[in-house]
Design a protein around this motif. Sequence first.
Motif, PDB file in Angstrom:
ATOM      1  N   ASN A 168       5.849  10.073   0.877  1.00  0.00           N
ATOM      2  CA  ASN A 168       7.022   9.196   0.209  1.00  0.00           C
ATOM      3  C   ASN A 168       7.154   9.237  -1.128  1.00  0.00           C
ATOM      4  O   ASN A 168       8.318   8.836  -1.525  1.00  0.00           O
ATOM      5  CB  ASN A 168       6.403   7.704   0.723  1.00  0.00           C
ATOM      6  N   VAL A 169       6.365   9.555  -2.028  1.00  0.00           N
ATOM      7  CA  VAL A 169       6.356   9.820  -3.402  1.00  0.00           C
ATOM      8  C   VAL A 169       7.443  10.981  -3.593  1.00  0.00           C
ATOM      9  O   VAL A 169       8.228  11.108  -4.225  1.00  0.00           O
ATOM     10  CB  VAL A 169       5.121   9.976  -4.162  1.00  0.00           C
ATOM     11  N   ALA A 170       7.155  12.034  -2.580  1.00  0.00           N
ATOM     12  CA  ALA A 170       8.240  13.306  -2.587  1.00  0.00           C
ATOM     13  C   ALA A 170       9.370  12.854  -2.261  1.00  0.00           C
ATOM     14  O   ALA A 170      10.315  13.463  -2.743  1.00  0.00           O
ATOM     15  CB  ALA A 170       7.257  14.278  -1.725  1.00  0.00           C
ATOM     16  N   THR A 227       0.754  -1.282  -0.135  1.00  0.00           N
ATOM     17  CA  THR A 227       0.096  -0.008  -0.073  1.00  0.00           C
ATOM     18  C   THR A 227       0.793   1.422  -0.042  1.00  0.00           C
ATOM     19  O   THR A 227       0.350   2.300  -0.283  1.00  0.00           O
ATOM     20  CB  THR A 227      -0.915   0.152   1.244  1.00  0.00           C
ATOM     21  N   ASP A 228       2.011   1.268   0.333  1.00  0.00           N
ATOM     22  CA  ASP A 228       2.950   2.274   0.492  1.00  0.00           C
ATOM     23  C   ASP A 228       4.418   1.865  -0.254  1.00  0.00           C
ATOM     24  O   ASP A 228       5.294   1.569   0.560  1.00  0.00           O
ATOM     25  CB  ASP A 228       3.324   2.648   1.917  1.00  0.00           C
ATOM     26  N   ALA A 229       4.195   1.462  -1.575  1.00  0.00           N
ATOM     27  CA  ALA A 229       5.436   0.932  -2.088  1.00  0.00           C
ATOM     28  C   ALA A 229       6.546   2.074  -2.174  1.00  0.00           C
ATOM     29  O   ALA A 229       7.672   1.576  -2.370  1.00  0.00           O
ATOM     30  CB  ALA A 229       5.108   0.267  -3.491  1.00  0.00           C
ATOM     31  N   SER A 230       6.213   3.423  -2.148  1.00  0.00           N
ATOM     32  CA  SER A 230       7.356   4.352  -2.491  1.00  0.00           C
ATOM     33  C   SER A 230       8.221   4.150  -1.333  1.00  0.00           C
ATOM     34  O   SER A 230       9.456   4.308  -1.614  1.00  0.00           O
ATOM     35  CB  SER A 230       6.818   5.599  -2.452  1.00  0.00           C
ATOM     36  N   SER A 231       7.876   3.879   0.107  1.00  0.00           N
ATOM     37  CA  SER A 231       8.905   3.910   1.155  1.00  0.00           C
ATOM     38  C   SER A 231       9.818   2.626   0.713  1.00  0.00           C
ATOM     39  O   SER A 231      10.906   2.660   1.181  1.00  0.00           O
ATOM     40  CB  SER A 231       8.148   3.536   2.398  1.00  0.00           C
TER      41      SER A 231
END
Length: 998
Positions: A670-672, A624-628
């Motif tokens: 986290n995309v940032a 759900t939060d692959a950016s991290s």
Amino acid sequence: MSTLIHQGRLLSILSEDQLMARHELKSKNSNFSRRRCSSGPHVACSVLILLSLCPSILSFSQIPSIISTRPVSVNGQIRVDNSQKNPKRFYEKIIHGDDDFVSSYEFSLSSTSSSSETHQATEPDSPVRNASKQSKIEKQTQQLERTKYKTQHHNPRKKHVRNNNNNHPRSNGATHRNNSNTKRCSIRQNHKRKVRHLYSKAREMERRGLWKESCEILEYIVLDLEPTDAHSYLALARLESRRERGQFRRWRQGGDSGSNEGGEIPDEESNEDGKDKGGSRAREIFETGTYHCPESVHLWHAWAMHEQSLGNLEKARELLEKALALDPGNGYVCHAYGMMEIQNGNFEHAKELWNKGVTNRPSAALVCSLGQLYVSTGDPQSARELYSANFSLLPSERERIEVYLAAASLEETEFNDVAKASELLKLALNDGRTQDSRPYVALARLGSESGSVDDNIVRKRLKEICTKQMERVLKGDAAFPVKDGRLFNAWAKLESKSGRLKKAKDVLKQGMQLYPEDHTLLQAAGNIEERLGNVTAARDLYGASLMVEPSAPTLIAYAMLELRSPSENNTTNITMVRRLFQEALLIDPKHGPAYNAYGNLERRQGNVERAKQLYQEGINANCTDASSVYHGLGKLYLSLGEIEQAIDVLQKGLDFFEANEFTHVQRNENVAFLAHTLGMIELNINNNVKRAKSILEQGLKRCRNSSPLLLGVAMCESRVGNEQRARQMFEKSIIADPDHAQAWQAFGVMEMKAGNYRSAKTLFECGLKNSPRHGALWQAYGTLESRKGNVANARLLFAAGIQKCPKHVPLYQAWACLELRDGDVLTAKRLIGEALTMDKRNGSGWLVAAKIEEKSDNHGLVGLILRRGIECSPNDVELYRALAEHEISRGKIDNARELLERGLEIDPLNAPLYHSLAELEARVFNIEGLAKLNKRAAELFQADAMTPSLSSSKNMQVWSKKNQTWEINQNTGHCCCFGGKDRCGKRCGFEYCRCFFG
């Protein structure tokens, strides 16, 4: 009479102990002993009961396999056995009194008993065959049956009223036992009630984190009680699927979170817990469940999701097609199928599936996903029409609110219509009667995404809502309809973001008084206590949150607390921390921060390969939060000096979110992080300003108010000399986050270099007012006063900065340089000595020390100090250049040339080294050497700043060496671009450091 004869035949088989068991059964089992029926069924029931109580005749686990086709456990695996006797023939022979069959059945019982003992010997770990485990479950179910029997048989009037029967037994003189109209609880009803009770207990244990006990009860249900219970199969298979995806070893045997039992990672060829080599225990359970419950769409859907998580997309498609064949308009099957197609680039098929689901059975997930797909393909008007058409069609308030939130976000971000968004959110509130707090939070944050509203306004809105809620409760008025503490959590988050931790603590305390069962409030309060330094209170609050409801974020917070502040002997219990991370992944196998934190732990422990494996598992799990997870893997490659691999991973992370723009699962913050880190690498390593600016602007599309991204764009504009545009971006960065000290510092440095000393002074003062413990701001302000000639003011600023940031080494160096220029050599020596004591690997300190000795005419010490500096900081090329100039002054040209060449090997892109070497070759009239040096420099440097260097591989090599040295030498924290600590030790997202901003 026939009943007694058959009973006599059966009793002749039994021993004295078995007869005692039969007699004891009559007193214990009220349901069977009170049953009034014909002779045949009575005998059949007696046979089954006696067989279940007499292990010498037949084990309890083998009775179901005689009377019906049921799943059996073989080596811990649930399988189907179709080789059992015909249950219909069994009943007919017993009821009609076939003597040959009874005698033959006596022989089959004796043979079955011996085979049962052998079977039990091969299955010591089966939860159904384990006597202690079975007895515990039996006691619970028997207690439940006794309680319900008393309620139904000893309170006939109450039971009769509940069934709306006016013919009460006592009203006409008849007894309760002889009333034929009274409905009694049958054996089948008791059986169903027992299954439901055990299933509910298993799910409660699963919610509390007792996965071992939950799995045992579910296996007991499907093996011995009800082989056609689809719910139990589904829950058991999902538990096994979690275990396999998390790759935990012996997870059902470890009960203590502090032990390592059950927390190790399995080998690829492990055969424990019934999982064969290359096989899947969850798949076997799904197969058995769908065999017995072929009409269960939920089982087919869950099996498809399991296969998708393992990468078997074709198998997943096949299973989803079977589910749609059973229920063509099933909403969640269409949604899951469409999501899988989106991930594989089949947008048209996904749109077809979602349209089909919305037409037949609309749901919030389908409507929101289809709307976001329209937006991502450039058709926001279709999304607006879709939302408005389905508001009234959704069955529940929760789903309607989700669509209202999506529609409001669409109006704000795509159409810039804040008024329309506000209207939609007010409709979602339903005149203040909704119990969902999300519309209140969205209404408070309305305008922040477009940049028209800052955090102060949002804070005031949240404060107003929460204050009204508290006032209504204190006055005894009707309770506020909201049923969770999300509003107080959002308010406290903004207070903590502004540095008002005590205020955030008070806000959370008020929220916990209203919502004591909200585990998120307890977790947030623990985080605030940890930041305030109250480690014991933080640990207690995290524990209380886990007692209310185990959750992955709380487990991660607890693990990070143990890493930073160990509870025993100041020694971190790495085993317990690993166990906490593993439990977090077991609760939520798609929780990206868990993979990120666990991978960071293994990286710091030196387990690089294990860290890579964890990051890759997180990426494959479609978190759900692959950016991290992408950011963590990129950070790992940066720490290893593998810059090309880091850039590739970070770019894949950004591409992933571009391809899945319609999803709601990503976290913009986290995309940032991804965009900022990649942009800074392009800016400072590859010198590709155009590429860096493009990446940063791409990140700003997702997080418009990201202060670090705005700061990065400002630095790109400053690099190419566009000062006016840079000032605009600096101002936006400061407005987005007034506490972002790096924005104040970088903005002030740019103005100082431009000669605007008054503006620079104002910026430094404002920055120090918001971040008084930021060493780089004190250093820049002192340097400004020194350039203006205000030595006394500069000295006071350096002293104040050291008092606030005693470990900021550049402050000592800058003050020492000031004293050296002012002629106070002794003070300069003392200051630089303290700096080198704190960090002897800092090459700048050795350079200052050499300058001090040179000014004192101690030329012999200059060479010794510079050589010692090279030993301590071998990758600092300025030391090589300084020592080469010292050798030139002594006439040792060859030594100087060798030192400069060594410096260029370390950093081929260092322009001052080329300049020094060119001067050296010109001094000795080496024309050939000058020609080679000129050709070498032309290949590396470009006249246009917007054009990247031709030799990017050498850039990577240089940065690898620098970054490896920085990782080794960093004593107070990690580089700012990785979300660590700055040189002062203050925790924040992107703090000043010499890597990117120095």
